[in-house]
Design a protein around this motif. Structure first.
Motif, PDB file in Angstrom:
ATOM      1  N   ASP A   9      30.341 -19.216  31.408  1.00 37.73           N
ATOM      2  CA  ASP A   9      30.725 -19.147  32.499  1.00 37.73           C
ATOM      3  C   ASP A   9      32.247 -19.056  32.305  1.00 37.73           C
ATOM      4  OD1 ASP A   9      28.367 -19.617  33.721  1.00 37.73           O
ATOM      5  OD2 ASP A   9      28.170 -21.901  33.274  1.00 37.73           O
ATOM      6  N   SER A  10      32.925 -18.935  31.205  1.00 36.77           N
ATOM      7  CA  SER A  10      34.429 -18.633  31.184  1.00 36.77           C
ATOM      8  C   SER A  10      35.041 -17.582  32.031  1.00 36.77           C
ATOM      9  CB  SER A  10      34.383 -18.484  29.405  1.00 36.77           C
ATOM     10  OG  SER A  10      36.294 -18.689  29.602  1.00 36.77           O
ATOM     11  N   PRO A  11      35.995 -18.137  32.586  1.00 35.56           N
ATOM     12  CA  PRO A  11      36.855 -17.118  33.392  1.00 35.56           C
ATOM     13  C   PRO A  11      37.659 -16.304  32.038  1.00 35.56           C
ATOM     14  CG  PRO A  11      38.129 -19.218  32.881  1.00 35.56           C
ATOM     15  CD  PRO A  11      36.826 -19.748  32.663  1.00 35.56           C
ATOM     16  N   CYS A  12      37.263 -15.881  30.488  1.00 39.38           N
ATOM     17  CA  CYS A  12      37.929 -15.424  30.109  1.00 39.38           C
ATOM     18  C   CYS A  12      37.567 -14.307  30.328  1.00 39.38           C
ATOM     19  CB  CYS A  12      38.226 -15.817  28.657  1.00 39.38           C
ATOM     20  SG  CYS A  12      38.817 -14.946  27.427  1.00 39.38           S
ATOM     21  N   PRO A  13      37.452 -12.670  30.337  1.00 37.44           N
ATOM     22  CA  PRO A  13      36.196 -11.760  29.583  1.00 37.44           C
ATOM     23  C   PRO A  13      35.711 -11.878  28.377  1.00 37.44           C
ATOM     24  CG  PRO A  13      37.850 -11.051  31.575  1.00 37.44           C
ATOM     25  CD  PRO A  13      38.166 -12.385  31.187  1.00 37.44           C
ATOM     26  N   VAL A  14      36.963 -12.204  27.663  1.00 38.25           N
ATOM     27  CA  VAL A  14      36.503 -11.672  25.911  1.00 38.25           C
ATOM     28  C   VAL A  14      35.961 -12.785  25.596  1.00 38.25           C
ATOM     29  CG1 VAL A  14      37.874 -11.860  23.759  1.00 38.25           C
ATOM     30  CG2 VAL A  14      39.341 -11.048  25.493  1.00 38.25           C
ATOM     31  N   GLY A  15      36.036 -13.815  25.745  1.00 35.16           N
ATOM     32  CA  GLY A  15      34.698 -15.011  25.459  1.00 35.16           C
ATOM     33  C   GLY A  15      33.783 -14.532  26.356  1.00 35.16           C
ATOM     34  N   ARG A  16      33.018 -14.536  27.244  1.00 34.36           N
ATOM     35  CA  ARG A  16      31.761 -13.539  27.286  1.00 34.36           C
ATOM     36  C   ARG A  16      31.641 -12.608  26.956  1.00 34.36           C
ATOM     37  NH1 ARG A  16      31.318 -14.603  34.310  1.00 34.36           N
ATOM     38  NH2 ARG A  16      32.265 -16.372  34.415  1.00 34.36           N
ATOM     39  N   ALA A  17      31.984 -12.061  26.758  1.00 31.91           N
ATOM     40  CA  ALA A  17      32.071 -10.320  25.604  1.00 31.91           C
ATOM     41  C   ALA A  17      31.416 -11.448  24.194  1.00 31.91           C
ATOM     42  CB  ALA A  17      33.401  -9.483  25.480  1.00 31.91           C
ATOM     43  N   VAL A  18      32.012 -11.977  23.163  1.00 32.96           N
ATOM     44  CA  VAL A  18      32.119 -13.019  22.438  1.00 32.96           C
ATOM     45  C   VAL A  18      30.859 -13.536  22.279  1.00 32.96           C
ATOM     46  CG1 VAL A  18      32.764 -14.332  20.486  1.00 32.96           C
ATOM     47  CG2 VAL A  18      34.376 -12.736  21.596  1.00 32.96           C
ATOM     48  N   ASP A  19      30.083 -14.159  23.551  1.00 26.28           N
ATOM     49  CA  ASP A  19      29.180 -14.579  23.650  1.00 26.28           C
ATOM     50  C   ASP A  19      28.198 -13.449  23.387  1.00 26.28           C
ATOM     51  OD1 ASP A  19      29.407 -17.581  24.025  1.00 26.28           O
ATOM     52  OD2 ASP A  19      28.164 -17.742  26.085  1.00 26.28           O
ATOM     53  N   ILE A  20      27.841 -12.484  23.772  1.00 26.32           N
ATOM     54  CA  ILE A  20      26.596 -11.452  23.935  1.00 26.32           C
ATOM     55  C   ILE A  20      27.456 -10.504  22.263  1.00 26.32           C
ATOM     56  CG2 ILE A  20      26.144  -9.564  24.229  1.00 26.32           C
ATOM     57  CD1 ILE A  20      26.720 -10.669  27.156  1.00 26.32           C
ATOM     58  N   VAL A  21      28.087  -9.744  22.073  1.00 23.20           N
ATOM     59  CA  VAL A  21      28.387  -9.415  20.884  1.00 23.20           C
ATOM     60  C   VAL A  21      29.287  -9.202  19.837  1.00 23.20           C
ATOM     61  CG1 VAL A  21      27.889  -6.990  22.203  1.00 23.20           C
ATOM     62  CG2 VAL A  21      30.117  -7.628  22.082  1.00 23.20           C
ATOM     63  N   GLY A  22      29.832 -10.737  19.963  1.00 29.23           N
ATOM     64  CA  GLY A  22      30.745 -11.354  18.587  1.00 29.23           C
ATOM     65  C   GLY A  22      29.915 -11.871  17.510  1.00 29.23           C
ATOM     66  N   ASP A  23      28.681 -11.456  17.829  1.00 28.23           N
ATOM     67  CA  ASP A  23      28.806 -12.160  16.680  1.00 28.23           C
ATOM     68  C   ASP A  23      28.187 -11.105  15.181  1.00 28.23           C
ATOM     69  OD1 ASP A  23      25.922 -13.586  14.697  1.00 28.23           O
ATOM     70  OD2 ASP A  23      24.953 -11.499  14.492  1.00 28.23           O
ATOM     71  N   ARG A  24      28.392 -10.146  14.283  1.00 29.56           N
ATOM     72  CA  ARG A  24      28.542  -9.691  13.259  1.00 29.56           C
ATOM     73  C   ARG A  24      27.594  -8.219  13.161  1.00 29.56           C
ATOM     74  NH1 ARG A  24      28.075 -10.901   7.135  1.00 29.56           N
ATOM     75  NH2 ARG A  24      28.107  -8.588   6.835  1.00 29.56           N
ATOM     76  N   TRP A  25      26.353  -9.316  13.173  1.00 31.47           N
ATOM     77  CA  TRP A  25      24.549  -8.458  13.816  1.00 31.47           C
ATOM     78  C   TRP A  25      24.771  -7.601  14.690  1.00 31.47           C
ATOM     79  CZ3 TRP A  25      23.839  -7.466   8.411  1.00 31.47           C
ATOM     80  CH2 TRP A  25      23.715  -7.987   7.746  1.00 31.47           C
TER      81      TRP A  25
END
Length: 150
Positions: A9-25
């Motif tokens: 729910d963050s207004p930051c697009p990077v934060g939202r993206a990291v929720d999905i693809v921020g994990d190394r795997w």
């Protein structure tokens, strides 16, 4: 292990993206999907991740709409994972991450995997971000305007 704070729910697009693809795997799964890996066993062999971790990340990427689980293309009872349009949109991210690593993590002359053009077989040239007027786009000439800013 406790789940980290969600930025869904963050207004930051990077934060939202990291929720999905921020994990190394997750990023490595997406990389492999671009390379044509489609089956659980093939992801497992390529990545060397624990089965439970791979299963969790694949499920998360499917739920996020990055991958889709489809019947196997050979008609067998297996399922395959294919990139969705949303997932294909991550290609520039993978390319830029690759270029950053090439420039910063490999000593001169060290062998590495190279991104090539399928048609010509030549290495893909370094890509650069540009403003719509052609100027280079970089941190020095950009800023973030927050939604609550005047």
């Amino acid at each position: 292990m406790a789940r980290q704070k969600s930025f869904a729910d963050s207004p930051c697009p990077v934060g939202r993206a990291v929720d999905i693809v921020g994990d190394r795997w997750a990023l490595l799964i997406v990389r492999d999907a671009f390379d044509g890996v489609r089956r659980f066993g093939d992801f497992l062999a390529s990545l060397g991740a624990a089965r439970n971790i791979l299963s969790d990340r694949l499920k998360m990427l499917v739920e996020a709409g990055v991958l889709e689980s489809v019947p196997a293309s050979d008609g067998s009872a297996y399922q395959e994972y294919v990139l969705t349009k949303k997932g294909e949109g991550l290609f520039p991210v993978i390319v830029m991450l690759r270029q950053w690593a090439e420039a910063n993590l490999f000593p001169a002359g060290e062998k590495r995997a190279v991104l090539i053009d399928r048609k010509s077989g030549r290495a893909v040239k370094k890509q650069t971000l540009r403003h719509d007027d052609g100027r280079p786009l970089n941190a020095a000439n950009t800023a973030i305007k927050r939604p609550d800013a005047p």
